[in-house]
Design an enzyme around this catalytic site. Structure first.
Site: not given
Lengths: 528, 273
Positions: A79, A108, A144, A171-172, A255, A257, A259, A270, A304-305, A330, A333, A452
């Site tokens: 998931h 293009d 994950w 790909s990315s 991390h 990722e 963002y 925006s 921090h993870h 943040t 924004k 979890r």
């Protein structure tokens, strides 16, 4: 705006491309490729959603009912992987493909052939991931984040996952290089960097983040692969390695990722807020600087993870302070969006509803983020349902809601038809209700002590889990309504004018008819 | 005027909601049973108030605007789009709030990490899927046992009614004396596990091949339950942690009995040879 898309061809919009399936296989057109990205990600969204329904069905009551613990772990793992790499990321790349050339006045993407290749890698990677359920031993079941040594124990499913991640990464990276090159080289005359639409800015910064961190992910999964099969000991203490080193490398990717998944969302919102407020974006340049600061800070907060993994005091303090700092840009924004709405002349069509829903729920996710940044509190909530609630508030009501907002906003330009406003609003309110029903109570589960990634739980957690499951089923069903709305809009409906929204100012609205012609901006517009 | 009272009313009801939440532990952390857990609890409450205040301020403004500045009410859009002064102020204020938040947190982090001069030391080892405990130093030194889930499988398979401590009960509890600084040393035998007891405010990963440590001092006797908090495979959800805190006298009796039992076992083992 016939002059722009060039009626010299004189025979409609669908010229110069093969028809049937080969149109899609061989296409180098950014609009076709963008469409394929979006359909691919929606398909993966349904697959990942199906897995979520399985998880919530098992957790509906205490006791083991439908998923044995091992299969439950496979469901949670896949998931996460499918939603992050298969649904959210490709959806934003799809938006970039459609919108970046239209918004900067380019014909293009810069590398059209590579664009085709970076899309067609995705179905391969997606198939590898999904098919891993059917190999001996089943799919990867280590979460994950696939921390070793647990992920070293898994079977063939883990190897398929590793190859899938490699392909997705390739790909990315190609997609990002394409986006960077397009934005830096192909802007219409007069469009300086500081005149670019915010969506283009956020994608430029996101693409740089992707190029920075995807190779790190590729490296760490390769190290895992060699640990599994070729006798290396990168993450095995018995051979001189360290399991925690994996976590450092993984989160150095992981991390930024998060963002990567939220900055383009900021960009979409925006665009939408000023349009429906009929007022220019407040603090454009501070928005650009805030986005850049978030991107830079996101590279120095990864540990921090890992506050419970065991770190020196100074390490914990550094990562706590750095993480808290992200709240500042943040916050800027959110204040800017609020100031944009202030004394505007607002109307509340579906894109605006989703954008406001985004801000409202994203701020709640931001608050729980600050709470998680505080080391002592994080020690309690790390790896509990509190964290699940936190990141679904930023990823579902953050990234996903902004994607919905963007789809409704640009559907008239993409299809030439208006979507059903009534059904769109129903989709918004149902999503809003069921999302909160699902995830708000999970804060309480986490605080009360539910870890979890467990298939069964003590009876004290039963009521909230049942509420959460009911919400999840409702949220899942609601998304089928979205599919219905989109298909209806593609097949017909009220003709969309060139500029269906009063306050829109970007090039795709001011210069192109609806639907946007197959080849647009062959002659670049001039931006003043 | 009307919308002002709406904002005030909704603010008051939100406050009432949050205060009611602080009462029942169902909506909050379990009742803290150590100094650290108490500090965590209080900081969390403080942060909730700060967040609530910001939430009301920001969304008060936004919803006022949503109610009043509508096209359908004929409101004409203004055209301002930046103000350096305002932007400066709303960058500085969050910085100040963050410093206020970080100060108590920093003190707690330093206290949490100070595992020096404990009264006793216990090593906890994570296995797939149970915990092993060795009393290394202090009263009870030499005690050693495994601690496994004691919930009958029939309850998990829904063939028997579930007890109050379903999935949070073990065959052998970790027993410690009240008011003593207990240092827990952690490692693991196979994959990463995490040792978590919410009421005592500690959670620490157990990493195979490495030693980590943490500490707690329990305020009062009682039984405190927790679970493994790092995904460790199939039975991750089935390896709970139960800490029983006893008065000093009772603890001494328990420790003596444990040591006696293991001495009998050892001597029988020797005679059999």
């Amino acid at each position: 705006m016939a002059a722009v898309h060039g009626d010299a061809h004189g025979h409609g919009h669908d010229d110069h491309h093969p028809s049937g399936i080969m149109r899609w296989v061989r296409t180098t057109n950014h609009k076709d490729i963008g469409t394929m990205y979006l359909w691919f990600s929606f398909t993966m969204f349904l697959v990942g959603g199906f897995l979520a329904m399985g998880i919530r069905a098992e957790l509906y009551q205490p006791g083991i009912q439908i998923l044995e613990p091992e299969l439950f772990n496979q469901f949670t793992t896949l998931h996460g992987l499918i939603m992050v790499f298969g649904a959210i990321m490709p959806a934003f790349v799809g938006f970039a493909n459609w919108q970046v050339p239209l918004m900067i006045g380019a014909p293009d993407m810069a590398f059209a052939r590579m664009n085709n290749w970076s899309f067609w890698l995705l179905p391969v990677a997606g198939t590898l991931l999904v098919s891993s359920f059917f190999v001996p031993g089943g799919a990867a079941a280590g979460g994950w984040t696939f921390y070793p040594p647990l992920s070293v124990q898994g079977g063939l499913g883990v190897d398929l996952m590793i190859f899938s991640v490699h392909i997705l990464g390739a790909s990315s990276i190609m997609g990002s290089i394409n986006i960077i090159t397009t934005i830096l080289n192909m802007r219409a005359p007069g469009m300086t960097l500081m005149k670019m639409p915010m969506f283009v800015w956020t994608w430029l910064i996101t693409a740089y983040l992707l190029v920075l961190v995807m190779p790190v992910l590729a490296g760490v999964v390769t190290m895992l692969l060699t640990d599994r099969h070729f006798g290396t000991s990168f993450f095995n203490a018995a051979g001189g390695g360290d399991p925690v080193m994996f976590q450092h490398i993984f989160w150095f990717f992981g991390h930024p990722e998060v963002y990567i998944m939220i900055l383009p969302a900021f960009g979409i919102v925006s665009e939408i807020i000023p349009t429906f407020s009929r007022k220019p974006l407040f603090g454009y340049s501070s928005m650009v600087y805030a986005t850049a600061s978030i991107a830079i800070l996101s590279c120095v907060v990864w540990a921090h993870h890992m506050f419970t993994a065991g770190m020196p005091t100074v390490g914990q303090l550094f990562f706590m302070y750095a993480t808290m700092l992200i709240a500042v840009p943040t916050g800027v924004k959110v204040f800017n969006w609020t100031a944009t709405m202030w004394r505007g002349s607002m109307s509340f069509e579906t894109p605006m509803l989703f954008a406001i829903g985004f801000i409202f729920l994203f701020v709640i996710g931001g608050f729980s983020g600050v709470i998680c940044a505080i080391v002592p509190i994080d020690i309690q909530v790390q790896d509990t349902y509190y964290v699940i609630a936190h990141f679904h508030y930023v990823l579902v009501s953050g990234a996903l809601f902004s994607l919905f907002a963007g789809v409704y906003y640009w559907l008239p330009k993409w299809t030439g038809h208006m979507y059903s406003e009534t059904l769109g609003k129903a989709h918004f309110w149902l999503s809003m209700f069921f999302f909160n029903l699902t995830f708000f109570v999970q804060h309480f589960l986490g605080l009360a002590g539910m870890p979890r990634r467990i298939p069964d739980y003590n009876i004290q957690f039963a009521d909230f889990n049942m509420i959460s499951s009911i919400g999840a089923f409702g949220f899942g069903l609601t998304q089928l309504l979205f599919l219905y709305i989109v298909i209806n809009c593609i097949r017909g409906g009220e003709k969309a004018p060139q500029m269906p929204w009063d306050g829109a100012t970007t090039l795709e609205w001011t210069h192109l008819p609806s639907p946007a012609p197959y080849h647009s901006f062959e002659t670049p517009p001039v931006v003043k | 005027m009307r919308s002002k009272s709406v904002v005030t009313l909704s603010g008051i009801s939100a406050l009432a909601l949050y205060s009611s939440m602080a009462v029942g532990s169902k909506y909050n952390f379990p009742e803290p049973q150590s100094v650290i857990a108490r500090e965590i609890y209080d900081q969390h409450i403080m942060l909730m108030w700060v967040c609530l205040a910001i939430f009301i301020a920001v969304f008060g403004v936004m919803f006022y605007s949503i109610l009043k500045h509508r096209k359908s009410l004929g409101y004409k859009a203004a055209n301002f789009h930046h103000s350096t002064a305002v932007e400066f102020i709303w960058t500085i204020i969050p910085c100040i709030i963050l410093i206020v938040m970080a100060y108590p947190a920093t003190k707690t982090v330093i206290a949490m990490k100070d595992t020096s001069s404990p009264d006793m030391t216990i090593k906890a080892t994570g296995y797939q899927w149970m915990w092993g405990y060795d009393y290394l130093q202090g009263e009870g030194e030499g005690i050693s046992f495994y601690s496994k889930l004691s919930t009958p499988p029939a309850q998990v398979e829904n063939k028997a009614p579930k007890g109050e401590n379903y999935l949070l009960e073990v065959d052998n509890r970790v027993v410690v004396p009240v008011g003593k600084k207990v240092r827990i040393i952690l490692t693991a035998n196979d994959v990463i596990h995490a040792w978590w007891v919410p009421a005592l405010g500690i959670k620490q990963d157990a990493v195979p091949g490495f030693i980590r440590d943490t500490w707690f001092t329990a305020d009062k006797p009682g039984v405190y339950r927790g679970q493994c908090a790092e995904l460790c495979g199939k039975d991750h959800g089935f390896m709970p942690i139960v800490v029983e805190v006893m008065e000093a006298g009772e603890y001494s009796k328990w420790a003596a009995a444990q040591l006696n039992a293991s001495a009998v076992k050892t001597s029988m083992h020797v005679e059999n040879k």
